[in-house]
Design a protein around this motif. Structure first.
Motif, short mmCIF file in Angstrom:
data_model
loop_
_atom_site.label_atom_id
_atom_site.label_comp_id
_atom_site.label_asym_id
_atom_site.label_seq_id
_atom_site.Cartn_x
_atom_site.Cartn_y
_atom_site.Cartn_z
N ASN A 182 34.59 39.92 46.05
CA ASN A 182 34.68 38.69 46.84
C ASN A 182 35.51 38.90 48.10
O ASN A 182 35.24 38.29 49.14
N THR A 183 36.54 39.77 48.01
CA THR A 183 37.40 40.04 49.16
C THR A 183 36.72 40.97 50.16
O THR A 183 36.87 40.81 51.37
N ILE A 184 35.97 41.95 49.63
CA ILE A 184 35.25 42.90 50.49
C ILE A 184 33.76 42.80 50.12
O ILE A 184 33.25 43.59 49.32
N PRO A 185 33.06 41.84 50.68
CA PRO A 185 31.67 41.58 50.26
C PRO A 185 30.74 42.78 50.43
O PRO A 185 29.76 42.92 49.69
N ASP A 186 31.01 43.64 51.42
CA ASP A 186 30.11 44.77 51.66
C ASP A 186 30.56 46.04 50.95
O ASP A 186 30.06 47.13 51.23
N ALA A 187 31.52 45.92 50.01
CA ALA A 187 32.00 47.10 49.28
C ALA A 187 30.87 47.69 48.44
O ALA A 187 30.19 46.99 47.69
N GLU A 188 30.67 49.00 48.58
CA GLU A 188 29.62 49.70 47.84
C GLU A 188 30.20 50.54 46.71
O GLU A 188 29.51 50.88 45.76
N LYS A 189 31.47 50.90 46.84
CA LYS A 189 32.13 51.70 45.81
C LYS A 189 33.54 51.16 45.62
O LYS A 189 34.31 51.06 46.58
N ILE A 190 33.88 50.80 44.39
CA ILE A 190 35.20 50.26 44.09
C ILE A 190 35.82 51.09 42.97
O ILE A 190 35.23 51.25 41.91
N ILE A 191 37.00 51.63 43.24
CA ILE A 191 37.73 52.41 42.24
C ILE A 191 39.03 51.69 41.94
O ILE A 191 39.85 51.48 42.84
N LEU A 192 39.22 51.30 40.69
CA LEU A 192 40.45 50.66 40.25
C LEU A 192 41.25 51.64 39.41
O LEU A 192 40.71 52.26 38.50
N SER A 193 42.52 51.78 39.72
CA SER A 193 43.40 52.64 38.93
C SER A 193 44.46 51.76 38.28
O SER A 193 45.24 51.11 38.98
N PRO A 194 44.53 51.73 36.96
CA PRO A 194 45.54 50.91 36.29
C PRO A 194 46.94 51.47 36.50
O PRO A 194 47.11 52.66 36.76
N THR A 195 47.92 50.62 36.43
CA THR A 195 49.32 51.03 36.50
C THR A 195 49.98 50.69 35.17
O THR A 195 49.35 50.14 34.27
N MET A 196 51.27 50.98 35.05
CA MET A 196 51.99 50.64 33.82
C MET A 196 52.26 49.15 33.71
O MET A 196 52.64 48.66 32.65
N ARG A 197 52.04 48.41 34.80
CA ARG A 197 52.18 46.96 34.76
C ARG A 197 50.83 46.35 34.38
O ARG A 197 49.81 46.66 34.99
N PHE A 198 50.86 45.50 33.39
CA PHE A 198 49.63 45.03 32.76
C PHE A 198 48.63 44.43 33.75
O PHE A 198 47.43 44.71 33.69
N PHE A 199 49.11 43.60 34.69
CA PHE A 199 48.19 42.89 35.58
C PHE A 199 48.02 43.58 36.93
O PHE A 199 47.30 43.07 37.78
N GLN A 200 48.67 44.70 37.16
CA GLN A 200 48.64 45.32 38.48
C GLN A 200 47.72 46.54 38.50
O GLN A 200 47.77 47.39 37.62
N TRP A 201 46.88 46.63 39.54
CA TRP A 201 45.91 47.70 39.70
C TRP A 201 45.95 48.23 41.12
O TRP A 201 46.15 47.47 42.07
N ARG A 202 45.76 49.54 41.29
CA ARG A 202 45.54 50.11 42.61
C ARG A 202 44.06 49.97 42.95
O ARG A 202 43.20 50.13 42.09
N ILE A 203 43.78 49.71 44.22
CA ILE A 203 42.40 49.52 44.67
C ILE A 203 42.08 50.54 45.76
O ILE A 203 42.85 50.71 46.71
N ALA A 204 40.95 51.21 45.62
CA ALA A 204 40.39 52.03 46.69
C ALA A 204 38.90 51.72 46.72
O ALA A 204 38.23 51.76 45.69
N ALA A 205 38.40 51.36 47.90
CA ALA A 205 37.00 50.93 48.00
C ALA A 205 36.38 51.44 49.29
O ALA A 205 37.08 51.69 50.28
N ASN A 206 35.06 51.57 49.25
CA ASN A 206 34.28 51.97 50.42
C ASN A 206 33.21 50.93 50.71
O ASN A 206 32.54 50.44 49.79
#
Length: 325
Positions: free
Chosen positions: A188-212
């Motif tokens: 929803n934030t990046i409507p034209d995103a074709e590749k989304i990589i989420l990396s979990p962290t040790m914090r339950f609700f927090q994720w790293r985002i890398a997208a193309n």
């Protein structure tokens, strides 16, 4: 997962093995099986010793062949063969079955990390990384420690570990559901995103985002469904120049490219007529830096004189690793 988590998983699996009447009915088989589940839970990570050689070899091969389909078959045979000599009265079939389960469980849970494994080799060298669980998850580790303490203080190991596994299955489902919700929010934030990589962290609700998207790299963080984009870089193809092609032949940069699915590049002109080619993994942004990199220094003849790949948290440390006389 990390070695500590694999260790407590192996001990817990040994407790669950007591549900097997053959294991529970023989003290020799019990000792052999618990030993086997502990060793089997660690065996696929024997390739960690490759780090003693260099980072390039480690990156190319860690969680590779030792986590492959043939390895999942061979590790239990090897471990069972050795332990059957040490515990000669143990039931070999049941020893093998529980060892196989320990090795399989190790590879299976590693698939849920962002790092992933090449678990489909030799059918495919593709990295299987679901990115649902952090490499060290304090909840998973903590639940295992609690269960093992209850067992140590007299609780029934079969029931204790069975309840633990039921809780963990629910936990994995919750993590997967949360991941999908975050992916939807990123879309929803990046409507034209074709590749989304989420990396979990040790914090339950927090994720790293890398997208193309087709034109840009995006890097950010998610807290629940709240998305923050920190950096946006235009996507540029790798230069088809003699300098860059020479750099890509270096083992450190080649190892980086075999592992990193989302990265950008930089070329710098340095003092003393050196050129720096840098590849930057976008998945691990931390404190406004991208610490996982591959760097090559080349002279004017396009010869690589120094190179490095791995984690660098300051330019000073990188320069110390790339000292050129």
């Amino acid at each position: 997962m990390d070695s500590g988590t694999h260790l407590v998983m192996g001990i817990a699996l040994g407790g669950l093995a007591l549900a097997d009447p053959v294991v529970a009915g023989s003290s020799m088989t019990t000792a052999a099986v618990i030993t086997a589940t502990i060793i089997g839970s660690q065996a696929p990570d024997v390739d960690t010793v490759l780090k003693l050689r260099n980072n390039a070899v480690y990156i190319r091969h860690h969680r590779g062949i030792t986590h492959s389909i043939p390895a999942v078959i061979l590790w239990p045979l090897l471990i069972t063969g050795v332990l059957s000599l040490l515990f000669q009265d143990a039931n070999v079939l049941h020893l093998w079955l529980w060892t196989f389960l320990a090795v399989f469980l190790h590879v299976f849970v590693d698939i849920f990390n962002a790092y992933g494994t090449q678990a489909l080799r030799p059918l495919s060298k593709k990295w299987v990384a679901l990115g649902v669980i952090n490499t060290f998850d304090p909840i998973i580790f903590g639940l295992h420690v609690i269960a093992l303490m209850l067992w140590a203080f007299g609780a029934n190991p079969v029931w204790t570990i069975s309840i633990l596994y039921c809780i963990l299955i629910i936990y994995y489902i919750i993590r997967y559901t949360l991941q999908q919700a975050v992916k939807h929010a990123v879309k929803n934030t990046i409507p034209d995103a074709e590749k989304i990589i989420l990396s979990p962290t040790m914090r339950f609700f927090q994720w790293r985002i890398a997208a193309n998207s087709r034109t840009n790299h995006y890097v950010g963080r998610a807290y629940g469904r709240s998305i923050t984009i920190y950096d946006k870089f235009p996507i540029e193809p790798l230069p088809d120049t003699p300098l860059f092609q020479a750099a890509l032949e270096d083992s450190n940069l080649a190892a980086f490219l075999s592992f990193s699915p989302l990265y950008r590049w930089e070329i710098r002109e340095l003092e003393n007529n050196f050129h720096e080619v840098r590849l930057i993994d976008l998945r691990y942004r931390s404190d406004n830096r991208y610490p996982f990199v591959a760097v090559a220094l080349l002279n004017n003849n396009y010869e690589v004189v120094q190179s490095y790949t791995g984690w660098i948290f300051s330019e000073d440390k990188l320069r110390k690793k790339l000292i050129v006389d």
